[in-house]
Scaffold this motif. Structure first.
Motif, mmCIF file in Angstrom:
data_model
loop_
_atom_site.group_PDB
_atom_site.id
_atom_site.type_symbol
_atom_site.label_atom_id
_atom_site.label_comp_id
_atom_site.label_asym_id
_atom_site.label_seq_id
_atom_site.Cartn_x
_atom_site.Cartn_y
_atom_site.Cartn_z
ATOM 1 N N ILE A 136 0.869 -1.186 0.000
ATOM 2 C CA ILE A 136 0.000 0.000 0.000
ATOM 3 C C ILE A 136 0.899 1.226 0.000
ATOM 4 C CG2 ILE A 136 -1.535 1.369 1.450
ATOM 5 C CD1 ILE A 136 -3.111 -0.857 0.563
ATOM 6 N N CYS A 137 0.525 2.212 -0.786
ATOM 7 C CA CYS A 137 1.241 3.490 -0.690
ATOM 8 C C CYS A 137 0.244 4.639 -0.767
ATOM 9 C CB CYS A 137 2.302 3.616 -1.780
ATOM 10 S SG CYS A 137 1.653 3.511 -3.458
ATOM 11 N N GLY A 138 0.604 5.754 -0.142
ATOM 12 C CA GLY A 138 -0.253 6.929 -0.172
ATOM 13 C C GLY A 138 -0.244 7.585 -1.545
ATOM 14 N N ASP A 139 0.851 7.443 -2.236
ATOM 15 C CA ASP A 139 1.018 7.975 -3.585
ATOM 16 C C ASP A 139 -0.002 7.321 -4.530
ATOM 17 O OD1 ASP A 139 2.075 8.621 -6.182
ATOM 18 O OD2 ASP A 139 4.029 8.937 -5.250
ATOM 19 N N SER A 140 -0.526 8.097 -5.467
ATOM 20 C CA SER A 140 -1.496 7.514 -6.413
ATOM 21 C C SER A 140 -0.808 6.545 -7.380
ATOM 22 C CB SER A 140 -2.218 8.616 -7.192
ATOM 23 O OG SER A 140 -1.269 9.395 -7.877
ATOM 24 N N ASN A 141 0.515 6.633 -7.492
ATOM 25 C CA ASN A 141 1.267 5.713 -8.356
ATOM 26 C C ASN A 141 1.675 4.478 -7.541
ATOM 27 O OD1 ASN A 141 2.993 4.393 -10.055
ATOM 28 N ND2 ASN A 141 4.446 6.088 -10.280
ATOM 29 N N ILE A 142 1.035 3.345 -7.830
ATOM 30 C CA ILE A 142 1.277 2.140 -7.030
ATOM 31 C C ILE A 142 2.713 1.616 -7.160
ATOM 32 C CG2 ILE A 142 -1.137 1.396 -6.921
ATOM 33 C CD1 ILE A 142 -0.470 -0.644 -9.177
ATOM 34 N N SER A 143 3.425 2.061 -8.215
ATOM 35 C CA SER A 143 4.816 1.640 -8.402
ATOM 36 C C SER A 143 5.754 2.225 -7.345
ATOM 37 C CB SER A 143 5.319 2.043 -9.781
ATOM 38 O OG SER A 143 4.535 1.436 -10.756
ATOM 39 N N THR A 144 5.252 3.158 -6.550
ATOM 40 C CA THR A 144 6.047 3.694 -5.439
ATOM 41 C C THR A 144 6.515 2.551 -4.525
ATOM 42 O OG1 THR A 144 4.818 5.758 -5.538
ATOM 43 C CG2 THR A 144 5.943 5.309 -3.473
ATOM 44 N N ALA A 145 5.730 1.473 -4.505
ATOM 45 C CA ALA A 145 6.076 0.331 -3.648
ATOM 46 C C ALA A 145 6.998 -0.673 -4.329
ATOM 47 C CB ALA A 145 4.796 -0.369 -3.182
ATOM 48 N N ASP A 146 7.434 -0.400 -5.544
ATOM 49 C CA ASP A 146 8.261 -1.374 -6.281
ATOM 50 C C ASP A 146 9.536 -1.803 -5.522
ATOM 51 O OD1 ASP A 146 6.407 -1.482 -8.289
ATOM 52 O OD2 ASP A 146 7.626 -0.471 -9.804
ATOM 53 N N PRO A 147 10.197 -0.898 -4.772
ATOM 54 C CA PRO A 147 11.377 -1.370 -4.020
ATOM 55 C C PRO A 147 11.041 -2.490 -3.014
ATOM 56 C CG PRO A 147 11.379 1.019 -4.161
ATOM 57 C CD PRO A 147 10.049 0.571 -4.695
ATOM 58 N N ILE A 148 9.833 -2.450 -2.464
ATOM 59 C CA ILE A 148 9.431 -3.518 -1.528
ATOM 60 C C ILE A 148 9.203 -4.814 -2.303
ATOM 61 C CG2 ILE A 148 7.762 -4.243 0.207
ATOM 62 C CD1 ILE A 148 7.083 -1.350 0.761
ATOM 63 N N VAL A 149 8.595 -4.680 -3.478
ATOM 64 C CA VAL A 149 8.360 -5.872 -4.316
ATOM 65 C C VAL A 149 9.703 -6.498 -4.691
ATOM 66 C CG1 VAL A 149 7.306 -6.744 -6.434
ATOM 67 C CG2 VAL A 149 6.238 -4.823 -5.221
ATOM 68 N N HIS A 150 10.645 -5.635 -5.062
ATOM 69 C CA HIS A 150 11.992 -6.095 -5.423
ATOM 70 C C HIS A 150 12.607 -6.903 -4.272
ATOM 71 C CE1 HIS A 150 15.940 -5.717 -7.409
ATOM 72 N NE2 HIS A 150 16.420 -5.522 -6.202
#
Ligand code: FMN
Length: 189
Positions: free
Chosen positions: A128-142
């Protein structure tokens, strides 16, 4: 089939918690036994890199992670759910993940004693991220995807969503369904 949900947000009833509950409901519907661990309600210190666990497979730090290590080992599937804090995972989730060190030996190979426990174990992620761009969480996915590959786990997927205020995600039926399906997939042989 046992599915363990691991919540990395300290906000109980918040967005990650709501989606994790959805995933666990999906796993339950698929016939799994489910359990949820709220990391913020446990005492989990950071890894000391003392190297002792490389020999023994057991961490020297005597806190709640000892029990959580056992639950991770025994689960057939793991679903982690975590918000973005400053473009990364929360400190609760990072402390927990660093303590996975105990599963490896000095060559960073899986401890022999744990290989059968990790073989075939499934792992999924919700961010989950507050940013409207869900890719903000990509470092966690990585981080989780690499950990999954490194540990020889079976990656079942990721659900990434955007929400700011507490519980806001409950209005997003589409992402709740995705989380439900992720849990179901984790619990399906
Ligand atoms: C300390 C802190 C740092 C945050 N940093 C970010 C950030 O870097 N990027 C972002 O998109 N959202 C950031 N957020 C917003 C949270 O990701 C957002 O509110 C999320 O919905 C919280 O999820 P929860 O309800 O599961 O706790 C931050 C929130 C907090 C409290």
């Amino acid at each position: 089939m046992k599915i363990l949900g691991i919540l990395g947000s300290p906000r109980i009833g918040g967005n990650s918690d709501i989606l994790l509950d959805q995933a666990l409901a999906g796993a339950r519907e698929a016939g799994a036994e489910i359990e949820k661990i709220i990391l913020s309600q446990n005492k989990i210190s950071g890894c000391l890199d003392c190297g002792k666990c490389n020999e023994t497979g057991v961490c020297v730090i005597k806190d709640d992670m000892g029990e959580i290590h056992k639950k991770v080992l025994e689960a057939d599937g793991l679903i982690h759910s975590v918000p973005v804090y400053f473009w990364a995972m929360t400190s609760q989730m990072k402390a927990y993940l660093d303590r996975w060190c105990a599963f490896f030996d000095e060559q960073w190979s899986m401890q022999k004693a744990y290989r059968s426990k990790f073989n075939g174990k499934k792992i999924g992620l919700i961010t989950i991220c507050g940013d409207s761009n869900i890719s903000t969480a990509d470092p966690i996915v990585h981080s989780f995807k690499n950990t999954s590959d490194f540990a020889g786990l079976t990656w079942v997927g990721v659900v990434q969503a955007s929400a700011g205020s507490k519980g806001e995600i409950s209005r997003n039926e589409a992402v709740k369904k995705k989380a439900f399906d992720l849990g179901k997939k984790a619990a399906t042989p």
